[in-house]
Design an enzyme around this catalytic site. Structure first.
Site, PDB file in Angstrom:
ATOM      1  N   PHE A   1      -3.372  -0.414   7.270  1.00  0.00           N
ATOM      2  CA  PHE A   1      -3.952  -1.599   7.019  1.00  0.00           C
ATOM      3  C   PHE A   1      -5.078  -1.615   5.945  1.00  0.00           C
ATOM      4  O   PHE A   1      -5.145  -0.806   5.314  1.00  0.00           O
ATOM      5  CB  PHE A   1      -4.401  -2.292   8.445  1.00  0.00           C
ATOM      6  CG  PHE A   1      -3.434  -2.578   9.460  1.00  0.00           C
ATOM      7  CD1 PHE A   1      -2.473  -3.223   8.748  1.00  0.00           C
ATOM      8  CD2 PHE A   1      -3.363  -2.039  10.746  1.00  0.00           C
ATOM      9  CE1 PHE A   1      -1.515  -3.636   9.796  1.00  0.00           C
ATOM     10  CE2 PHE A   1      -2.398  -2.163  11.465  1.00  0.00           C
ATOM     11  CZ  PHE A   1      -1.276  -2.958  11.046  1.00  0.00           C
TER      12      PHE A   1
ATOM     13  N   THR B   1       4.064   1.542  -0.926  1.00  0.00           N
ATOM     14  CA  THR B   1       4.722   1.349  -2.186  1.00  0.00           C
ATOM     15  C   THR B   1       3.692   1.924  -3.358  1.00  0.00           C
ATOM     16  O   THR B   1       4.167   2.847  -4.218  1.00  0.00           O
ATOM     17  CB  THR B   1       5.249   0.101  -2.387  1.00  0.00           C
ATOM     18  OG1 THR B   1       6.062  -0.501  -1.594  1.00  0.00           O
ATOM     19  CG2 THR B   1       5.927   0.056  -3.917  1.00  0.00           C
TER      20      THR B   1
ATOM     21  N   LYS C   1       8.022  -6.241  11.017  1.00  0.00           N
ATOM     22  CA  LYS C   1       7.695  -5.669   9.655  1.00  0.00           C
ATOM     23  C   LYS C   1       9.036  -5.288   8.910  1.00  0.00           C
ATOM     24  O   LYS C   1       8.987  -5.349   7.741  1.00  0.00           O
ATOM     25  CB  LYS C   1       6.748  -4.376   9.879  1.00  0.00           C
ATOM     26  CG  LYS C   1       6.286  -3.839   8.597  1.00  0.00           C
ATOM     27  CD  LYS C   1       5.291  -2.761   9.166  1.00  0.00           C
ATOM     28  CE  LYS C   1       4.585  -2.152   7.653  1.00  0.00           C
ATOM     29  NZ  LYS C   1       3.789  -0.915   8.081  1.00  0.00           N
TER      30      LYS C   1
ATOM     31  N   PHE D   1       3.039  -8.212  -9.078  1.00  0.00           N
ATOM     32  CA  PHE D   1       4.250  -8.973  -8.689  1.00  0.00           C
ATOM     33  C   PHE D   1       4.769  -9.922 -10.070  1.00  0.00           C
ATOM     34  O   PHE D   1       4.107 -10.322 -10.875  1.00  0.00           O
ATOM     35  CB  PHE D   1       3.709  -9.893  -7.770  1.00  0.00           C
ATOM     36  CG  PHE D   1       3.958  -9.373  -6.048  1.00  0.00           C
ATOM     37  CD1 PHE D   1       4.706  -9.758  -5.190  1.00  0.00           C
ATOM     38  CD2 PHE D   1       2.972  -8.293  -5.978  1.00  0.00           C
ATOM     39  CE1 PHE D   1       4.711  -9.040  -3.948  1.00  0.00           C
ATOM     40  CE2 PHE D   1       2.864  -7.460  -4.539  1.00  0.00           C
ATOM     41  CZ  PHE D   1       3.995  -8.000  -3.605  1.00  0.00           C
TER      42      PHE D   1
ATOM     43  N   TRP E   1       6.807  -0.968  -8.038  1.00  0.00           N
ATOM     44  CA  TRP E   1       8.158  -1.453  -7.297  1.00  0.00           C
ATOM     45  C   TRP E   1       9.233  -1.458  -8.335  1.00  0.00           C
ATOM     46  O   TRP E   1      10.245  -0.888  -8.104  1.00  0.00           O
ATOM     47  CB  TRP E   1       7.863  -2.785  -6.774  1.00  0.00           C
ATOM     48  CG  TRP E   1       9.146  -3.220  -5.818  1.00  0.00           C
ATOM     49  CD1 TRP E   1       9.009  -3.148  -4.259  1.00  0.00           C
ATOM     50  CD2 TRP E   1      10.239  -3.851  -6.238  1.00  0.00           C
ATOM     51  NE1 TRP E   1      10.276  -3.579  -4.068  1.00  0.00           N
ATOM     52  CE2 TRP E   1      10.991  -4.003  -5.070  1.00  0.00           C
ATOM     53  CE3 TRP E   1      10.857  -3.784  -7.423  1.00  0.00           C
ATOM     54  CZ2 TRP E   1      12.277  -4.563  -5.002  1.00  0.00           C
ATOM     55  CZ3 TRP E   1      12.102  -4.586  -7.308  1.00  0.00           C
ATOM     56  CH2 TRP E   1      12.761  -4.887  -6.110  1.00  0.00           C
TER      57      TRP E   1
ATOM     58  N   ARG F   1       2.551   8.652   6.867  1.00  0.00           N
ATOM     59  CA  ARG F   1       2.760   8.383   8.407  1.00  0.00           C
ATOM     60  C   ARG F   1       4.215   8.344   8.687  1.00  0.00           C
ATOM     61  O   ARG F   1       5.159   7.695   7.445  1.00  0.00           O
ATOM     62  CB  ARG F   1       2.064   7.103   9.030  1.00  0.00           C
ATOM     63  CG  ARG F   1       0.476   7.542   9.120  1.00  0.00           C
ATOM     64  CD  ARG F   1      -0.090   6.419   9.547  1.00  0.00           C
ATOM     65  NE  ARG F   1       0.121   5.316   8.598  1.00  0.00           N
ATOM     66  CZ  ARG F   1      -0.122   4.045   8.978  1.00  0.00           C
ATOM     67  NH1 ARG F   1      -0.837   3.645  10.272  1.00  0.00           N
ATOM     68  NH2 ARG F   1       0.062   3.070   8.247  1.00  0.00           N
TER      69      ARG F   1
ATOM     70  N   LYS G   1       0.772  -1.226  -0.011  1.00  0.00           N
ATOM     71  CA  LYS G   1      -0.033   0.048   0.074  1.00  0.00           C
ATOM     72  C   LYS G   1       1.148   1.500  -0.031  1.00  0.00           C
ATOM     73  O   LYS G   1       0.507   2.226  -0.873  1.00  0.00           O
ATOM     74  CB  LYS G   1      -0.953  -0.105   1.236  1.00  0.00           C
ATOM     75  CG  LYS G   1      -1.707   1.050   1.468  1.00  0.00           C
ATOM     76  CD  LYS G   1      -2.996   0.699   2.220  1.00  0.00           C
ATOM     77  CE  LYS G   1      -2.650   0.327   3.509  1.00  0.00           C
ATOM     78  NZ  LYS G   1      -1.663   1.000   4.416  1.00  0.00           N
TER      79      LYS G   1
ATOM     80  N   ALA H   1      -3.114   1.875  12.971  1.00  0.00           N
ATOM     81  CA  ALA H   1      -4.502   1.833  12.410  1.00  0.00           C
ATOM     82  C   ALA H   1      -5.260   0.737  13.146  1.00  0.00           C
ATOM     83  O   ALA H   1      -6.641   0.575  13.229  1.00  0.00           O
ATOM     84  CB  ALA H   1      -4.906   1.653  11.050  1.00  0.00           C
TER      85      ALA H   1
END
Length: 553
Positions: free
Chosen positions: A298, A70, A102, A378, A406, A91, A68, A270
């Site tokens: 999220f 990215t 993470k 991907f 990406w 954020r 998200k 979140a």
């Protein structure tokens, strides 16, 4: 293939003064080194016309990855590729998940916010300032009790906890003041992670320095033996606490891999907080960009719901479009595929897992907002899988674009950027919230549970029911609702993926955040101080003799 950190290190950053020049705010920044700066609050209050606000959200996250952040960065860069100027508003990462489960949180590949190492570590010190301000309240409260307790605080009814920006399960429940009486009053205490603290929420919801001070003063820290609330303002320390936060209130300016401007400020989780960057950062970005791309944590059931019901109300904001990020990999997991088998083509599982996406789309539709599904591509996505998802979206009249940000950066989001522009220009819907402030608290909570999660009903424990009655007696029934729930399921059970049905939401505890202006409903087993996993990300991190960070991605 290069990893995120290797890519980040190859980018030659521009001095932050040049990024400020692009935005015509050279005289309104305060540099924090060569590549970071604070933006003066005056920019937010300028007479410039606001740009368009785009919210990026996602399906329920899985360890397969949705990307998200990215996608947010890639879309922000993508606007430049179609001749539009944009500003990204994100954020700040918390050290807890960065050092824990993470890893880094600055986007990925060629859609990153830089300098990545600074952003993921101490950055400009905002989270440290919030931690200090929070713990200053605790220290001054305990000292007030020790020095005579003029406010008649009941030490067994203190509700304001200390905080730390690390995952540390051993601090959830502790005893302080042990030993000699000169060490203070012995009592039970505990820690929240900083990003779940009310101070973090307040900093992100404040619209000015004065508003910040007023909100801090309204924090309930404890109760008297007669169950009357004791506020920070009763301790006469709201000015001192505001002083500790005056610089942290200013939003931070950095840049992306493609040197587009990014404002990074505030970082509430979140799942246990409201999950959005600061109102000040978003409003500042709206004065500086034709298009502002922001995200909420999220899935749409958590961050987006809170963005739309809480942040937009408190900041008087109206989003112009929502981007819902999904990946083939994650949807296959929601369809029952094990993580180790995600590289294998499985259209049948995808067809089952797409129901999770359908529910998040349904939630956004209820706010009367235009939206587009962004398929984050991907390497192992097959043509059959991509065609299935595109066809499913088309058959159900859901706008959809494939983006590979990406690998390709902003160039990978050109079609997505054009689709967002088209949706905004043709929008004739009127944004609306899911509930009214004046609704009964039980009705607000039930509305979120049923309309956003798809739940059947809400069940309250005896403790939560008693706390609900206390909130009503104190006159806080008009408060907004911040649900604390597992992010990995639409239900309150993290083991249930996909789109669950016929389930209830159990609320075990309700906390009052009187300074933030909302109540926090804790569901399931959600904790406000996370623990570390068996193999924390910190085990892979190091510093070379040259001072280069390794493993921070």
């Amino acid at each position: 293939m290069k990893n995120d950190l290797q890519i980040a290190k190859e980018i030659e950053l521009k001095p932050i003064t040049e990024i400020a020049e692009q935005l015509n705010i050279s005289d309104e920044i305060e540099c924090y080194g060569k590549y970071k700066a604070k933006i003066d609050l005056s920019v937010m209050n300028s007479e410039k016309e606001n740009g368009k606000l785009i919210l990026v959200t996602a399906i329920s996250p899985t360890k397969a990855g949705e990307g998200k952040t990215t996608m947010t960065v890639g879309l922000g860069q993508g606007f430049y590729h179609v001749g539009k100027q944009s500003v990204i508003a994100l954020r700040e990462p918390s050290l807890g998940p960065v050092m824990g489960l993470k890893g880094g949180a600055a986007g990925g590949g060629y859609s990153q916010v830089l300098p990545m190492e600074d952003l993921n570590l101490h950055f400009t010190g905002d989270i440290h300032a919030i931690t200090t301000a929070n713990n200053a309240i605790c220290a001054l409260l305990d000292n007030h009790i020790y020095q005579g307790n003029e406010c008649n605080v009941d030490p067994t009814k203190i509700v304001f906890k200390r905080c730390l920006d690390l995952n540390d399960r051993t601090l959830r429940d502790i005893t302080i003041g042990q030993g000699s009486h000169v060490n203070g009053i012995e009592r039970k205490d505990g820690f929240n992670i900083t990003v779940a603290s009310e101070i973090m929420a307040i900093l992100c919801l404040a619209t000015s320095l004065e508003d910040l001070k007023q909100r801090i003063g309204n924090i309930i820290v404890a109760y008297t033996p007669e169950d009357q609330p004791v506020f920070v303002k009763d301790l006469k320390i709201q000015g001192a606490i505001t002083m500790l936060l005056k610089d942290a209130l200013k939003p931070n300016l950095v840049q992306t891999c493609e040197h587009t401007p990014a404002i990074v400020h505030g970082g509430p989780f979140a799942n246990i907080a409201h999950g959005c960057n600061s109102i000040i950062a978003t409003k500042t970005a709206l004065k500086l960009g034709e298009y502002v791309v922001t995200e909420a944590g999220f899935g749409a059931d958590l961050g987006a719901e809170k963005f739309l019901n809480i942040k937009c109300r408190e900041g008087n904001l109206t989003p112009d479009c929502v981007v819902i990020v999904a990946t083939i990999r994650a949807l296959k997991m929601h369809g029952g595929v094990e993580y180790d088998n995600l590289k294998e083509e499985n259209v049948e599982a995808l067809a089952k897992g797409v129901e999770n996406l359908a529910k998040h789309i349904d939630s956004i539709q209820q706010f009367n907002l235009p939206y587009v599904v962004a398929i984050n591509q991907f390497t192992h996505d097959t043509e059959a899988e991509l065609n299935f998802l595109k066809t499913w979206c088309e058959d159900n009249n859901h706008p959809c674009e494939i983006a590979n940000v990406w690998l390709n950066g902003g160039a990978g989001a050109k079609e997505l950027a054009n689709r967002v522009i088209e949706l905004i220009e043709n929008n004739n819907q009127t944004f609306g919230h899911l509930y009214n402030r004046e609704d009964k608290l039980e009705d607000k909570i039930l509305t979120i549970a049923q309309k956003v999660y798809g739940a059947r009903d809400v069940i309250y424990t005896e403790q939560a029911q008693a706390q609900l009655e206390t909130i009503k007696e104190l006159g806080y029934e008009d408060f907004l609702v911040c649900m604390a729930k597992t992010p990995v399921s639409l239900s309150d059970d993290p083991k249930v993926l996909g789109r669950p049905t016929d389930f209830d939401i159990t609320i075990r505890e309700i906390r009052i955040s009187a300074g933030a202006g909302f109540i926090v409903c804790l569901t399931g087993n959600v904790l406000t101080m996370p623990g570390l996993p068996k193999q924390p990300a910190a085990l892979k991190m190091d510093v070379t003799p040259e001072g280069e960070c390794v493993g921070l991605f």
